[in-house]
Design an enzyme around this catalytic site. Structure first.
Site, mmCIF file in Angstrom:
data_model
loop_
_atom_site.group_PDB
_atom_site.id
_atom_site.type_symbol
_atom_site.label_atom_id
_atom_site.label_comp_id
_atom_site.label_asym_id
_atom_site.label_seq_id
_atom_site.Cartn_x
_atom_site.Cartn_y
_atom_site.Cartn_z
ATOM 1 N N HIS A 108 4.570 4.033 5.671
ATOM 2 C CA HIS A 108 3.259 4.646 5.420
ATOM 3 C C HIS A 108 2.173 3.569 5.567
ATOM 4 O O HIS A 108 2.395 2.400 5.237
ATOM 5 C CB HIS A 108 3.219 5.256 4.019
ATOM 6 C CG HIS A 108 1.988 6.075 3.795
ATOM 7 N ND1 HIS A 108 0.779 5.507 3.465
ATOM 8 C CD2 HIS A 108 1.771 7.410 3.903
ATOM 9 C CE1 HIS A 108 -0.135 6.472 3.371
ATOM 10 N NE2 HIS A 108 0.446 7.632 3.626
ATOM 11 N N GLU A 135 -0.242 9.427 11.600
ATOM 12 C CA GLU A 135 -1.339 9.392 10.626
ATOM 13 C C GLU A 135 -2.336 8.322 11.047
ATOM 14 O O GLU A 135 -2.140 7.138 10.749
ATOM 15 C CB GLU A 135 -0.813 9.028 9.231
ATOM 16 C CG GLU A 135 0.146 10.025 8.643
ATOM 17 C CD GLU A 135 0.145 9.956 7.122
ATOM 18 O OE1 GLU A 135 -0.143 10.980 6.503
ATOM 19 O OE2 GLU A 135 0.402 8.875 6.569
HETATM 20 P P1 PGA Z 1 -4.668 12.438 2.626
HETATM 21 O O1 PGA Z 1 -3.408 11.428 2.697
HETATM 22 O O2 PGA Z 1 -4.131 13.817 2.936
HETATM 23 O O3 PGA Z 1 -5.180 12.304 1.241
HETATM 24 O O4 PGA Z 1 -5.646 11.965 3.671
HETATM 25 C C1 PGA Z 1 -2.465 11.560 3.727
HETATM 26 C C2 PGA Z 1 -1.423 10.471 3.622
HETATM 27 O O5 PGA Z 1 -1.767 9.327 3.337
HETATM 28 O O6 PGA Z 1 -0.216 10.740 3.822
#
Ligand code: PGA
Length: 264
Positions: A95, A165
């Site tokens: 992550h 992401e």
């Molecule tokens: P968020 O976080 O939906 O609050 O933007 C997503 C993540 O970090 O997995």
């Protein structure tokens, strides 16, 4: 393929009591969402207890981060083998918030390899910190994918889930545009096809590597909520979401699952 929604609670909520309440609300909403699969990535302290209290089949559990080593002097960390023993079926790997704290590409590769050997499904997070006009962000994603899949046999690529992401869209007001996600999904699949060919053609009794690479599930994560998720699912060429804030409040998560179930 059912749409997969992974609730990344991060370091929330503050108490076990609140965790139980949030989990109950998500459980109810998941039971009403026939077209979705839901995974709860609770803080590691809560995982085993939540898992033991849950007797249904619709929900699964993930660890938010775990080391590949089976034991050792790693104060404060948990291992993948401990997570497996606690009952998780999924592990978030790499992550952006872990990478920002120094997690390396090599570590993500080791975690993906170890998760697969434990029959835990790795959710490999990739994504660039910023978008510059020279399209270098594709290079960043390619490098993270290469490293993350380094220990994956080309015929097993589908056992890994990729969560794209973009770091610039995490924790913000709005998500990226579905058409930009669509472009990135094509790039991710193309990179996985290239990876699947890296050892030359496979013996004919193995699944065709290109088909395997094309079948890898891709999630989007970054400021997803009930407003933007349906269009992202239908136009973004993705098969699910990694959700932060919207998964940490019962009402928002309920609204998100309901909105997605209607279009999934
Ligand atoms: P968020 O976080 O939906 O609050 O933007 C997503 C993540 O970090 O997995």
């Amino acid at each position: 393929m059912k749409c997969l929604v992974v609730a990344n609670w991060k370091m929330n909520p503050a108490t076990w009591r609140e965790a139980r309440q949030l989990f109950e609300a998500i459980k109810k909403a998941a039971d009403r969402s026939a077209h979705l699969s839901v995974v709860v990535a609770a803080p590691s302290l809560y995982v085993r207890s939540l898992r033991e209290r849950y007797h249904g089949r619709r929900l699964a559990f993930a660890i938010q981060h775990a080391r590949a080593e089976t034991q050792g002097a790693h104060t404060g960390d948990v291992s993948l083998i401990q997570s497996k023993d606690a009952g998780v079926q999924y592990a978030i790997v790499g992550h952006a918030e872990r990478r920002a704290q120094g997690e390396t590409d090599d570590e993500t590769g080791a975690q993906v390899g170890e998760a697969l050997s434990l029959k835990v499904t790795p959710i490999l997070c990739v994504g660039e910190a910023e978008r510059t006009s020279d399209a270098m962000y594709f290079e960043v994603v390619r490098r993270q994918l290469r490293a993350g899949f380094a220990q994956v046999d080309p015929s097993h690529l589908q056992r890994v889930i990729v969560a794209y992401e973009p770091v610039w869209a995490i924790g913000k007001q709005s998500a990226m545009r579905p058409r930009d996600m669509h472009e990135m999904a094509i790039f991710i699949r193309k990179t996985l096809v290239d990876l699947s060919m890296r050892n030359g053609p496979l013996p004919t009794n193995k699944k065709e590597p290109t088909a395997t690479a094309m079948g890898v599930r891709i999630l989007y994560g970054g400021s997803i909520d009930e407003q933007n998720a349906p269009a992202m699912l239908t136009e973004g060429d993705i098969q699910g979401f990694l959700v932060g804030r919207a998964s940490q409040e019962s009402a928002r998560m309920r609204a998100l699952l309901q909105a997605l179930d209607a279009v999934a």
